[in-house]
Motif scaffolding. Structure first.
Motif, mmCIF file in Angstrom:
data_model
loop_
_atom_site.group_PDB
_atom_site.id
_atom_site.type_symbol
_atom_site.label_atom_id
_atom_site.label_comp_id
_atom_site.label_asym_id
_atom_site.label_seq_id
_atom_site.Cartn_x
_atom_site.Cartn_y
_atom_site.Cartn_z
ATOM 1 N N LEU A 23 -1.470 -27.374 46.108
ATOM 2 C CA LEU A 23 -0.847 -26.175 45.489
ATOM 3 C C LEU A 23 0.694 -26.494 45.344
ATOM 4 N N SER A 24 1.541 -26.920 46.243
ATOM 5 C CA SER A 24 2.855 -27.197 46.025
ATOM 6 C C SER A 24 3.064 -28.420 45.128
ATOM 7 N N PHE B 285 -8.755 -20.615 46.536
ATOM 8 C CA PHE B 285 -8.013 -22.062 46.259
ATOM 9 C C PHE B 285 -8.553 -22.869 47.447
ATOM 10 N N ASN B 286 -8.796 -22.349 48.770
ATOM 11 C CA ASN B 286 -9.173 -23.361 49.779
ATOM 12 C C ASN B 286 -10.540 -23.537 49.907
ATOM 13 N N THR C 47 -3.494 -17.743 40.679
ATOM 14 C CA THR C 47 -2.941 -18.968 41.673
ATOM 15 C C THR C 47 -2.612 -18.707 42.923
ATOM 16 N N ASN C 48 -3.689 -17.856 43.614
ATOM 17 C CA ASN C 48 -3.571 -17.280 44.703
ATOM 18 C C ASN C 48 -3.641 -18.719 45.802
ATOM 19 N N ASN C 49 -2.950 -18.752 46.775
ATOM 20 C CA ASN C 49 -3.282 -19.450 48.150
ATOM 21 C C ASN C 49 -4.309 -18.754 48.874
ATOM 22 N N ASN C 50 -5.233 -18.692 48.663
ATOM 23 C CA ASN C 50 -6.460 -17.966 49.493
ATOM 24 C C ASN C 50 -7.482 -19.031 49.908
ATOM 25 N N ASN D 212 2.278 -26.731 41.446
ATOM 26 C CA ASN D 212 3.437 -25.964 41.030
ATOM 27 C C ASN D 212 4.628 -26.695 40.673
ATOM 28 N N TRP E 134 -9.104 -19.642 38.451
ATOM 29 C CA TRP E 134 -8.264 -19.426 39.563
ATOM 30 C C TRP E 134 -6.732 -19.270 38.930
#
Length: 126
Positions: free
Chosen positions: A69-70, A36-37, A123-126, A73, A118
């Motif tokens: 991301l927030s 994601f990042n 939907t990882n916050n990676n 979601n 993704w």
């Protein structure tokens, strides 16, 4: 008589035209792990989180690095159980109008493929 029939058929067929056409962008399949990042945020920064577009105080969702991301979601733009039906993906593909990025070349940097991969990857916050 045959000419009249052909003429009527041509007129009838041409009368079935529509005014708006949605062009569905192509995705290149992404099989590697999507970060994601490192993958998504740079695509958002280059194509979406621009002045007057998807930034704080402008058009929702705010797709800036700290809030993307927030926002995705909380606004229900991701459908983890059916990734192809995620609103964000549908907008990028042009299945929901207006297609994104607005007034730009479809699928810049294969954003469609990265977003779909993704979502499919959790939907990882990676």
């Amino acid at each position: 008589m045959a000419i009249v029939g052909v003429t009527i058929a041509v007129i009838a067929i041409s009368g079935c035209a529509k005014d708006d056409t949605v062009v569905v962008g192509n995705s290149v399949l992404v099989t590697s792990t999507v970060s994601f990042n490192n993958d998504i945020i740079p695509l958002f920064a280059k194509n979406c989180a621009l002045s007057g577009c998807h930034v704080k105080g402008s058009v929702a969702p705010d797709l800036e690095a700290g809030t993307a991301l927030s926002q995705l979601n909380s606004m229900g733009l991701i459908n983890a159980s059916s990734p192809e039906n995620s609103i964000i993906y549908q907008r990028l593909m042009g299945a929901i109008t207006p297609a994104m990025p607005l007034n730009a070349t479809p699928n810049p940097g294969n954003i469609n493929g990265y977003i779909l991969a993704w979502i499919k990857q959790g939907t990882n916050n990676n």
